[in-house]
Design an enzyme around this catalytic site. Structure first.
Site, PDB file in Angstrom:
ATOM      1  N   HIS A  49       0.846  -1.194   0.000  1.00  0.00           N
ATOM      2  CA  HIS A  49       0.000   0.000   0.000  1.00  0.00           C
ATOM      3  C   HIS A  49       0.883   1.246   0.000  1.00  0.00           C
ATOM      4  O   HIS A  49       2.092   1.153   0.229  1.00  0.00           O
ATOM      5  CB  HIS A  49      -0.943   0.017   1.219  1.00  0.00           C
ATOM      6  CG  HIS A  49      -0.245   0.091   2.537  1.00  0.00           C
ATOM      7  ND1 HIS A  49      -0.077  -0.986   3.375  1.00  0.00           N
ATOM      8  CD2 HIS A  49       0.345   1.142   3.175  1.00  0.00           C
ATOM      9  CE1 HIS A  49       0.578  -0.620   4.454  1.00  0.00           C
ATOM     10  NE2 HIS A  49       0.854   0.662   4.364  1.00  0.00           N
TER      11      HIS A  49
HETATM   12  P1  TYD Z   1      -2.228  -3.896   7.737  1.00  0.00           P
HETATM   13  O1  TYD Z   1      -2.474  -2.556   7.147  1.00  0.00           O
HETATM   14  O2  TYD Z   1      -2.821  -5.093   7.068  1.00  0.00           O
HETATM   15  O3  TYD Z   1      -0.679  -4.126   7.918  1.00  0.00           O
HETATM   16  P2  TYD Z   1       0.460  -4.303   6.767  1.00  0.00           P
HETATM   17  O4  TYD Z   1       0.413  -3.101   5.915  1.00  0.00           O
HETATM   18  O5  TYD Z   1       1.737  -4.376   7.545  1.00  0.00           O
HETATM   19  O6  TYD Z   1       0.185  -5.566   6.038  1.00  0.00           O
HETATM   20  O7  TYD Z   1      -2.728  -3.859   9.249  1.00  0.00           O
HETATM   21  C1  TYD Z   1      -3.063  -5.033   9.960  1.00  0.00           C
HETATM   22  C2  TYD Z   1      -4.231  -4.736  10.906  1.00  0.00           C
HETATM   23  O8  TYD Z   1      -3.844  -3.844  11.937  1.00  0.00           O
HETATM   24  C3  TYD Z   1      -5.415  -4.106  10.195  1.00  0.00           C
HETATM   25  O9  TYD Z   1      -6.583  -4.702  10.720  1.00  0.00           O
HETATM   26  C4  TYD Z   1      -5.360  -2.652  10.626  1.00  0.00           C
HETATM   27  C5  TYD Z   1      -4.703  -2.712  11.980  1.00  0.00           C
HETATM   28  N1  TYD Z   1      -3.893  -1.531  12.326  1.00  0.00           N
HETATM   29  C6  TYD Z   1      -4.285  -0.722  13.362  1.00  0.00           C
HETATM   30  O10 TYD Z   1      -5.330  -0.929  13.994  1.00  0.00           O
HETATM   31  N2  TYD Z   1      -3.504   0.350  13.686  1.00  0.00           N
HETATM   32  C7  TYD Z   1      -2.369   0.629  13.027  1.00  0.00           C
HETATM   33  O11 TYD Z   1      -1.680   1.619  13.375  1.00  0.00           O
HETATM   34  C8  TYD Z   1      -1.964  -0.218  11.932  1.00  0.00           C
HETATM   35  C9  TYD Z   1      -0.703   0.064  11.151  1.00  0.00           C
HETATM   36  C10 TYD Z   1      -2.751  -1.295  11.617  1.00  0.00           C
END
Ligand code: TYD
Length: 142
Positions: A49
């Site tokens: 992303h």
């Molecule tokens: P995600 O965006 O899938 O992580 P990555 O980009 O590393 O694959 O995030 C995983 C989960 O955590 C998703 O349900 C959103 C949550 N999250 C939060 O609640 N707070 C945060 O600061 C972040 C980064 C993720």
């Protein structure tokens, strides 16, 4: 595309090492959020992303992982494996994380609270965002 690595001074002595992170000093923004990735399963890649506005500094406080950064024109790959180095990721950059070592703890400092609205999770939309950067209204993504 330039890789922005921030050197973080380590205060080491015979007891071990210590690094302090301070906004406006070695971190170039106000720190609103800190999160960390750990226990990443073997073979898993994460990220995929970009953020419309968010800026982040990423530090491999333990272990290593490979970052791929993409500004829409060029992709670069960098192995993060040094707790005394912070990778600055500006807004509008597509990022992927690969090859997490089993012990990897990746700490991320961010200049905003979590907001799903700030994410661009579709690579083609990211490329369009990059083309139109500056001129695009947020509603474009809804
Ligand atoms: P995600 O965006 O899938 O992580 P990555 O980009 O590393 O694959 O995030 C995983 C989960 O955590 C998703 O349900 C959103 C949550 N999250 C939060 O609640 N707070 C945060 O600061 C972040 C980064 C993720």
């Amino acid at each position: 595309m330039e890789i922005k690595l921030l050197p973080l001074q380590s205060h080491g002595d015979d007891r071990g090492s210590l690094i302090a992170l301070e906004e406006g000093k070695n971190v170039p923004f106000k720190i609103k959020r800190v999160y960390y990735l750990y226990n990443t399963k073997p073979g898993v890649s994460r990220g995929f992303h970009a953020h419309k506005n968010l800026k982040q500094v990423v530090i491999a406080v333990r272990g290593s992982c490979r970052f791929v950064l993409d500004d829409g024109d060029e992709k670069i790959s960098i192995l993060l494996d040094n707790p005394a180095q912070g990778l600055l990721i500006e807004s509008g950059i597509w990022r992927e994380m690969h090859n997490f070592s089993e012990d990897c703890v990746l700490m991320v400092l961010a200049d905003s609270l979590y907001s799903e609205e700030d994410y661009i999770r579709d690579y083609n939309k990211f490329l369009q965002f990059h083309k139109n950067i500056g001129g695009v209204h947020d509603s474009f993504f809804k």
